[in-house]
Motif scaffolding. Sequence first.
Motif, PDB file in Angstrom:
ATOM      1  N   ILE A  69       2.904  -9.456 -10.877  1.00 39.03           N
ATOM      2  CA  ILE A  69       3.399  -9.436  -9.491  1.00 39.03           C
ATOM      3  C   ILE A  69       2.645 -10.468  -8.665  1.00 39.03           C
ATOM      4  O   ILE A  69       3.227 -11.248  -7.910  1.00 39.03           O
ATOM      5  CB  ILE A  69       3.228  -8.030  -8.867  1.00 39.03           C
ATOM      6  N   CYS A  70       1.321 -10.491  -8.856  1.00 38.90           N
ATOM      7  CA  CYS A  70       0.493 -11.445  -8.120  1.00 38.90           C
ATOM      8  C   CYS A  70       0.944 -12.877  -8.416  1.00 38.90           C
ATOM      9  O   CYS A  70       1.155 -13.677  -7.494  1.00 38.90           O
ATOM     10  CB  CYS A  70      -0.966 -11.249  -8.516  1.00 38.90           C
ATOM     11  N   ILE A  88      -2.364 -18.413  -2.633  1.00 38.34           N
ATOM     12  CA  ILE A  88      -3.270 -17.607  -3.456  1.00 38.34           C
ATOM     13  C   ILE A  88      -4.034 -16.613  -2.592  1.00 38.34           C
ATOM     14  O   ILE A  88      -4.055 -15.412  -2.862  1.00 38.34           O
ATOM     15  CB  ILE A  88      -4.248 -18.522  -4.223  1.00 38.34           C
ATOM     16  N   SER A  89      -4.661 -17.103  -1.507  1.00 36.42           N
ATOM     17  CA  SER A  89      -5.483 -16.219  -0.669  1.00 36.42           C
ATOM     18  C   SER A  89      -4.679 -15.073  -0.095  1.00 36.42           C
ATOM     19  O   SER A  89      -5.087 -13.916  -0.186  1.00 36.42           O
ATOM     20  CB  SER A  89      -6.083 -16.993   0.505  1.00 36.42           C
ATOM     21  N   VAL A  90      -3.548 -15.407   0.506  1.00 29.10           N
ATOM     22  CA  VAL A  90      -2.766 -14.362   1.160  1.00 29.10           C
ATOM     23  C   VAL A  90      -2.374 -13.297   0.144  1.00 29.10           C
ATOM     24  O   VAL A  90      -2.520 -12.100   0.390  1.00 29.10           O
ATOM     25  CB  VAL A  90      -1.502 -14.974   1.821  1.00 29.10           C
ATOM     26  N   THR A  91      -1.924 -13.729  -1.020  1.00 27.52           N
ATOM     27  CA  THR A  91      -1.452 -12.770  -2.017  1.00 27.52           C
ATOM     28  C   THR A  91      -2.567 -11.852  -2.510  1.00 27.52           C
ATOM     29  O   THR A  91      -2.439 -10.632  -2.468  1.00 27.52           O
ATOM     30  CB  THR A  91      -0.857 -13.512  -3.226  1.00 27.52           C
ATOM     31  N   PHE A  92      -3.662 -12.439  -2.958  1.00 26.77           N
ATOM     32  CA  PHE A  92      -4.637 -11.551  -3.606  1.00 26.77           C
ATOM     33  C   PHE A  92      -5.386 -10.699  -2.597  1.00 26.77           C
ATOM     34  O   PHE A  92      -5.696  -9.537  -2.881  1.00 26.77           O
ATOM     35  CB  PHE A  92      -5.567 -12.330  -4.544  1.00 26.77           C
TER      36      PHE A  92
ATOM     37  N   ALA C 214      -9.371 -13.431   3.810  1.00 26.30           N
ATOM     38  CA  ALA C 214      -8.035 -13.291   4.391  1.00 26.30           C
ATOM     39  C   ALA C 214      -7.997 -13.757   5.841  1.00 26.30           C
ATOM     40  O   ALA C 214      -7.092 -14.462   6.256  1.00 26.30           O
ATOM     41  CB  ALA C 214      -7.584 -11.837   4.299  1.00 26.30           C
ATOM     42  N   LEU C 215      -9.012 -13.358   6.616  1.00 25.89           N
ATOM     43  CA  LEU C 215      -9.000 -13.677   8.046  1.00 25.89           C
ATOM     44  C   LEU C 215      -9.056 -15.185   8.273  1.00 25.89           C
ATOM     45  O   LEU C 215      -8.580 -15.682   9.280  1.00 25.89           O
ATOM     46  CB  LEU C 215     -10.186 -13.024   8.744  1.00 25.89           C
ATOM     47  N   ALA C 268      -2.873  -8.656   9.148  1.00 20.28           N
ATOM     48  CA  ALA C 268      -2.716 -10.108   9.124  1.00 20.28           C
ATOM     49  C   ALA C 268      -1.552 -10.494   8.221  1.00 20.28           C
ATOM     50  O   ALA C 268      -0.739 -11.352   8.570  1.00 20.28           O
ATOM     51  CB  ALA C 268      -4.002 -10.766   8.639  1.00 20.28           C
ATOM     52  N   THR C 269      -1.447  -9.830   7.060  1.00 20.19           N
ATOM     53  CA  THR C 269      -0.343 -10.148   6.145  1.00 20.19           C
ATOM     54  C   THR C 269       0.998  -9.837   6.792  1.00 20.19           C
ATOM     55  O   THR C 269       1.964 -10.582   6.635  1.00 20.19           O
ATOM     56  CB  THR C 269      -0.475  -9.352   4.837  1.00 20.19           C
ATOM     57  N   THR C 270       1.052  -8.712   7.530  1.00 15.53           N
ATOM     58  CA  THR C 270       2.302  -8.374   8.205  1.00 15.53           C
ATOM     59  C   THR C 270       2.702  -9.475   9.182  1.00 15.53           C
ATOM     60  O   THR C 270       3.860  -9.905   9.209  1.00 15.53           O
ATOM     61  CB  THR C 270       2.156  -7.039   8.956  1.00 15.53           C
TER      62      THR C 270
END
Lengths: 294, 253, 433
Positions: A69-70, A88-92, C214-215, C268-270
């Motif tokens: 999925i990743c 990559i960053s956002v996903t993991f 992430a941030l 943040a992802t949202t």
Amino acid sequence: MVDFWIILTGALVAGSCGFIGCFLILRRVAMLGDAISHAILPGIVIAFLISGDRGTLPMLIGAIVFGLICTVLIQSLRQTGVQVDAAISVTFTTLFAIGIILVTLFTRQVDLDLDCVLFGEIAYVPWDTITLFGTDLGPKAVWGIGAAFLFCLIMVTLFYKQLKITSFDPAMAAAIGIPVAAIHYLLMGMISVTTVASFESVGAILVVAMLIVPGATAYLLTDRLSVMLGLATLVGVVSSILGYYLAVLLDANIAGCMTIIAGLLFVMAFLFSPKHGILTRKWIQRRVKASLQS
Amino acid sequence: MKNSESPVSIRNLSVAYHRKPVLREIDYDAPEGELIGIIGPNGAGKSTLIKAVLGLLPRASGDVYIYGKSYREQRHLVGYVPQRESVDWDFPTHALDVVLMGRYGKLGWFKRPGAKDREFAMSCLQKVGMEAFAMRQISQLSGGQQQRVFLARALAQDAHIYFMDEPFVGVDAATEKAIIQVLTELKDKGKTVLVVHHDLQTVQEYFDSVLLLNMRLIASGSTKEAFTTENLQKTYGGRLTILPDSQELLLTR
Amino acid sequence: MDLLQTMNQFLDNPNAFWVLAGTTILGLCSGVLGSFAFLRKRGLMGDVLAHAALPGICLAFLLTGSKNPILFLIGATITGLVASLCIQWITKYSRIKEDTALSIVLSVFFGAGIVLLTFIQHSENGNQSGLDKFLFGQSAAMVRDDLLVMGIVATALIVVCTILFKELKLLCFDIAYGKSIGFPMGKIDFMFMFLLVVAVVIGLQAAGVVLMAALLITPAAAARYWTERLDRMVIISAVLGALSGGLGTFISAIGYRLSTGPLIVLSATTFFLISMLFAPKRGLLARWIRRMRTRRQVVEDQWFENIFTLSERTGCNQWTDKELYAQYPALSKQRKLLSRLVKQGYIIMELQANGEYQISLTQTGWNKAYETILYKRMLEVWMMHENEIDGVVQQYANGMNREIPKEVVPQLQSLLKKHNRMPTLPRLGEEVL
């Protein structure tokens, strides 16, 4: 005997990670190893919740599913035009965050030590053994990682040609009819398998280190892919042996020490590799200059 | 509709990237046994055309036939030489090994290249004058030598139709001559070779027929008939200046 | 009114308020720095620096024996800088590519950190620094002093970014050009790394390693969808970062005992997903609509072009559908188009006795075909004579902008006449064809 089992576990992890890691390096997707090792967390937790125990098979399936999925998410983000580091960053980070939330939500059902997942406790490996018909068959972890190692070895042997050409020249590979995407997912599947088989004993971080550092060391030492695969395995095994004794000496985390040794071996190759080492190259330059002057 | 005689027939082919169409309604039948130049300015979609024919890019519409059948069925008849920059030349492998990759398509899934394949690959290296470099790590080859290795790999594919993407970019004069010589030999054996090319000076010397491209097919046919000042002006627009009183062509910008 | 009540309760709790303030300003600060990192294609640096901070913190503790956050900050900053230098060296002096260098540095530094940490734990009992807190953060446990330090440092970072905005912009956009006009780009790059390291380090305590990764990237990646301008992107990214920080903390505070870090990541992802789908112009939805529109436009243009050239050639203006398809086989796939054109009043279709359709253009349809062909041919001659005519032909060539500027029209028309490309049939006035 305890020493032996720990070293064997470390060596098997290093061995299987080492040679599949080479392909990550050559495909320039080294950070995918880090991403996958984090992203499988929700898979493990979900497998845990469904099956209710720490059975290896459900966890393996959960990890493979989330590893894929990743990869698929990263791939589709890239296809919509997101640059690769962001994809990559956002996903993991997202998948990992979901995993942690699941752990805290079901903390009573899930007897999963997060510290253990991430750093592993290889020192406990020898005590968790399998017994069959009353005979002690050795630690569970050794069997698990051994199976993963064998699986990866068979896969790489079978698909060596395909892995090589899709790493070197994907356009040509696609033109002659090799399913480039399928081979990519096969590789990612192998990484998920190895990660989940190793993380309990050595932790996610050592997996990342063993995936990349021995391969990178080997990459500096040879110009042949087959030799690179063998060397990476060797470097991994050596790091796990030396790392264990360093850990005994310092009374510190074993997996961490193995990483440090792997890092030191990389630095040695970086400086002194016969062809690519920076000091070697300087030395050769100086000698050439001297011979020109005389 | 489809011409089963032609090695490559392209019907109503359009390719679109995210925002805009890159190629529109290309219709083309390649003549068999000729050296064909694909000519056009930067961004005209030359490489895109090749990649779309080989199925490396999704087509927005249209069909491609290789000797009257789909590309998937006829894959073994086609050899491809990508742009040299498209691969990582630091890859740990040597020249002969790269040429051996040309045999992979014929080998199928699990078979390893054998002694015969090695021999064949070696003879391909010989044809491009690179046999002395067979065991050389590929990053230690010059640009021209790398291009020759790529050409040898295409020869190892033992195909009927070859597609080459800018084989003359960044190579020395000797390599350019050697490549042209190999291509001419291929032609003499009845093979069809399509080459993406951008040096207008050498078009008449190298190619039997041309395909002038700028987002759409401007003109095609034998070099004599199609490679005219008027067609070139249509293809290159204002970027082409023609010096008065001479046949010389100059590219501006 | 349940929500209001919880809000009130939440705000009454002074500590919760401080935590909210802290995570918000942290989000703000990393949003600002993250947009530069994003544009510099250094999105994964946040992850690496966050991991590389661990050995620094441990070393600071080993050397001084105190748990002063400022000492931790200094230690982590130093190892972070060393890590970024290592990455530069590895990629510069060997054939190893950047992604591999990042992975090596991340895992080896972190491994070293773990070793130091266990070393501390084993040698001094009871003084555990708490590895899981380091990894996932523990914003709820932050006290006012921690927050004060964090707030001050974050504000300082934002101020520095504002002062150096021009230089940072150069760094992201064109390093070579920056060098050529005399900026010390190497130093600026190093300074930017320093700022990034500091931002990661102050965030670690509140948010943990994964959250900082992430941030630093997600709000920036989201902001990129909304604008094409750097200054606006930085502001949007900062706002999104702050919102994610605030929202995550708020959800965490109102219940379920969920830790703050992961919730901030998910907020943040949202925001990122919303931006990716719905942002005007660059969002997926907008792009999809535009693509559909372009495709329809292309097909329609093609139809009118074909019809007009057919009329020019045959002098005929009525065809059965069979005749048309025999001429242009590609058109046979466009049945939807015909019914749309009928609806819009461009053509008339009549069913004949033999089952074929008789197709003819109406007056507006004919003029539309005329306009289309004239536009296309004008573009063609414009491209042929690009250098003689003012204006940029490319912006019209992709069919997005269909208004050819009035001042070049006469020039183009005379060129059309010269090349014999003027449409040979006239526009229609009031009289019937």
